[in-house]
Design an enzyme around this catalytic site. Structure first.
Site, PDB file in Angstrom:
ATOM      1  N   HIS A  98       0.827  -1.202   0.000  1.00 29.77           N
ATOM      2  CA  HIS A  98       0.000   0.000   0.000  1.00 29.77           C
ATOM      3  C   HIS A  98       0.863   1.255   0.000  1.00 29.77           C
ATOM      4  CE1 HIS A  98      -2.456   3.154   2.065  1.00 29.77           C
ATOM      5  NE2 HIS A  98      -3.331   2.760   1.169  1.00 29.77           N
ATOM      6  N   GLU A 101       1.958   1.961  -3.461  1.00 25.89           N
ATOM      7  CA  GLU A 101       0.856   2.541  -4.244  1.00 25.89           C
ATOM      8  C   GLU A 101       0.855   4.058  -4.106  1.00 25.89           C
ATOM      9  OE1 GLU A 101      -3.744   3.337  -3.409  1.00 25.89           O
ATOM     10  OE2 GLU A 101      -3.066   1.300  -2.909  1.00 25.89           O
ATOM     11  N   HIS A 102       1.101   4.562  -2.899  1.00 29.21           N
ATOM     12  CA  HIS A 102       1.155   6.007  -2.674  1.00 29.21           C
ATOM     13  C   HIS A 102       2.393   6.620  -3.321  1.00 29.21           C
ATOM     14  CE1 HIS A 102      -2.008   7.082   0.428  1.00 29.21           C
ATOM     15  NE2 HIS A 102      -2.166   5.769   0.304  1.00 29.21           N
ATOM     16  N   GLU A 171       4.885  11.101   3.233  1.00 29.27           N
ATOM     17  CA  GLU A 171       3.726  10.258   2.933  1.00 29.27           C
ATOM     18  C   GLU A 171       3.248   9.476   4.155  1.00 29.27           C
ATOM     19  OE1 GLU A 171       0.848   9.637   0.139  1.00 29.27           O
ATOM     20  OE2 GLU A 171       2.626  10.937   0.088  1.00 29.27           O
ATOM     21  N   GLU A 178      -5.204   8.477   6.389  1.00 28.29           N
ATOM     22  CA  GLU A 178      -6.072   7.531   5.683  1.00 28.29           C
ATOM     23  C   GLU A 178      -6.524   6.414   6.624  1.00 28.29           C
ATOM     24  OE1 GLU A 178      -5.909   4.352   1.955  1.00 28.29           O
ATOM     25  OE2 GLU A 178      -4.284   5.818   2.218  1.00 28.29           O
TER      26      GLU A 178
END
Length: 487
Positions: A98, A101-102, A171, A178
């Site tokens: 994940h 992905e960012h 990030e 999130e």
């Protein structure tokens, strides 16, 4: 062979025998024709004439390219489906898929983050990605004239991402925010807890985002190790749908993804940690909340299991119900009708989640804190009822409902592209709509009973519940209601 008969009686007997053979032959042909008429499915033209899916495997790398061309379309969706997700992580690097992905959108050797965003905006396109427990996906929606540019951008963000330490640190806060938002969504939170207890101690039990300590500690080296291990050509599928030409897509894939690392000859393929289902529950009680969210599941079947389609029908037969919809006792399924009649649930939805070697089959329900006992009784009673008395009418209605649901799920190029990529990773090919319908039609009421008996009857379950759950029956009560005593 020629038979000679000189005796008149023998001649008459021979003629009678020939007539009898002719009648038998005609009867056999008629029976065969009748059987063929019964067995041959009669599907609408839009099913039989659906566009084909072209598949090509690159001989040098093992990269697969699959596409469905829609004539007359002006837009297309192209994407990369990777056979890797959170299940392939360890406890140490859980969250890496994940995180990557960012980071894919934070700049490459060719483009800064701003240049990437401006380029996509100028194309009028849409670039996105998502991570699941078994797959990671990057895709773009563009005009047909920009398909080549979209494939080049996808290869750039996948193969040339800079992974700058400063961008990684920035990030972390985004992902933690999130996580906070995800935890506010009760359904996602409960289903994460369900996986954690059902597959405790295994890769499937870990969350996609990973724990907070991992998000704060994952380094550039951890992300690069994950890329080098899992982002190989044999684990990827380039999929396209809409205004795409398959030969052109193959050329683009060869040009832009030709440098993908390949699996070493004779090496053992990277396999996910085996999933072990554990009958258990996790209960998070908040007495100040007036509602409870409950998910109960039995161990299900894999994508390729012979029970996959019967379980889909079982899910459809249990159905869904929402008190706010106004359907009430006119709900399409027996479970929905009983929950509405006795006013013991606010909403209910059956689910059937498949993985490579296992699955989860169950029901997710939301009820007031003082209605949980009744809701669980009707949920368990209706699940066990499918073991003993599912009706032919229920099964046929479920078949029609499942077919329409599957067709509606293919409405749009992005949905078709997603279906192509997912099926290529799970089945190694894409099943046509006609084949899927034939598999659904082949399931009988007896198959439904046998499937329910295998997966539900007197089997351990996993349960996750959050909220005002002081009236939720304990594990043994629910386990006792997984079967009927019939004499």
């Amino acid at each position: 062979a020629v038979l000679l008969a000189t005796n008149p009686l023998s001649t008459m007997a021979l003629r009678a025998a020939i007539r009898q053979i002719g009648r038998k032959s005609f009867a056999q042909r008629a029976f065969a024709a009748e059987a063929a008429a019964v067995e041959s499915p009669s599907f609408p033209e839009y099913v039989l004439r659906a566009p084909t899916t072209d598949v090509t495997t690159m001989t040098d790398s093992g990269l697969r390219v699959a596409s469905e061309t829609v004539m007359g379309s002006e837009t297309a969706t192209v994407g990369v489906w990777i056979d890797a997700g959170s299940r392939y992580e360890t406890a140490k690097n859980n969250g890496a898929a994940h995180f990557l992905e960012h980071m894919a959108f934070k700049g490459t050797a060719k483009r800064t983050q701003q240049e990437l965003e401006v380029e996509i905006e100028n194309m009028g396109g849409h670039l996105n990605a998502y991570t699941s427990r078994e797959q990671t996906v990057y895709f773009a929606k563009v005009f047909k004239s920009d398909v080549g540019k979209a494939v080049e951008i996808l290869s750039d963000i996948l193969l040339n991402s800079k992974l700058e330490p400063g961008a990684i640190d920035r990030e972390r806060d985004t992902i933690l925010r999130e996580m906070t938002e995800v935890n506010k969504k009760q359904e996602e939170l409960v289903l994460d807890h369900l996986h954690a207890t059902a597959f405790q101690g295994t890769g499937l039990g870990r969350t996609i985002l990973g724990p907070e300590e991992n998000i704060r500690s994952l380094s550039k080296g951890d992300l690069e190790d994950y890329i080098n291990t899992h982002y190989t050509a044999d684990r990827m599928v380039i999929a396209g749908a809409g205004a795409v030409d398959h030969a052109e897509l193959c050329d683009l894939a060869s040009k832009h993804f030709g440098n993908l690392p390949k699996a070493d000859a004779g090496s053992v393929a990277v396999a996910p940690e085996p999933a072990v289902f554990t009958g258990s529950d996790i209960r998070i009680r908040f007495d100040n909340e007036k509602q409870a969210h409950v998910a109960i599941a039995f161990e299900g079947a894999s994508w390729t299991s012979e029970y996959a389609f019967p379980l889909m029908l079982l899910q459809t037969m249990l159905g869904q119900y929402d008190r706010a919809s106004g359907v009430g006792t006119s709900a399409a399924t027996r479970l929905g009708q009983e929950l509405a009649q006795h006013e013991c649930a606010n909403s209910m939805s059956a689910f059937n989640t498949c993985y490579k070697d296992t699955g989860l089959f169950g029901v997710y329900g939301v009820a007031d804190d003082n209605k949980l006992d009744d809701m669980m009784f009707y949920i368990m009673n209706n699940m066990v009822r499918l073991v003993h008395t599912p009706s032919d009418e229920e099964v046929e209605r479920a078949k029609f409902t499942l077919k329409s649901t599957m067709l509606m799920a293919l409405d749009g190029h992005t949905n078709v592209c997603e279906d192509i990529g997912r099926q290529m990773l799970t089945y190694g090919r894409r099943m046509t709509t006609a084949e899927i319908f034939s598999r659904i039609d082949a399931v009988s009421t007896a198959d439904i009973r046998a499937t329910a008996a295998k997966f539900i009857n007197d089997e351990d379950h996993a349960l996750a519940a959050v909220g005002g759950i002081y009236e939720l029956p304990d594990y043994n009560w629910i386990r006792r209601h997984s079967y009927w005593l019939r004499y």
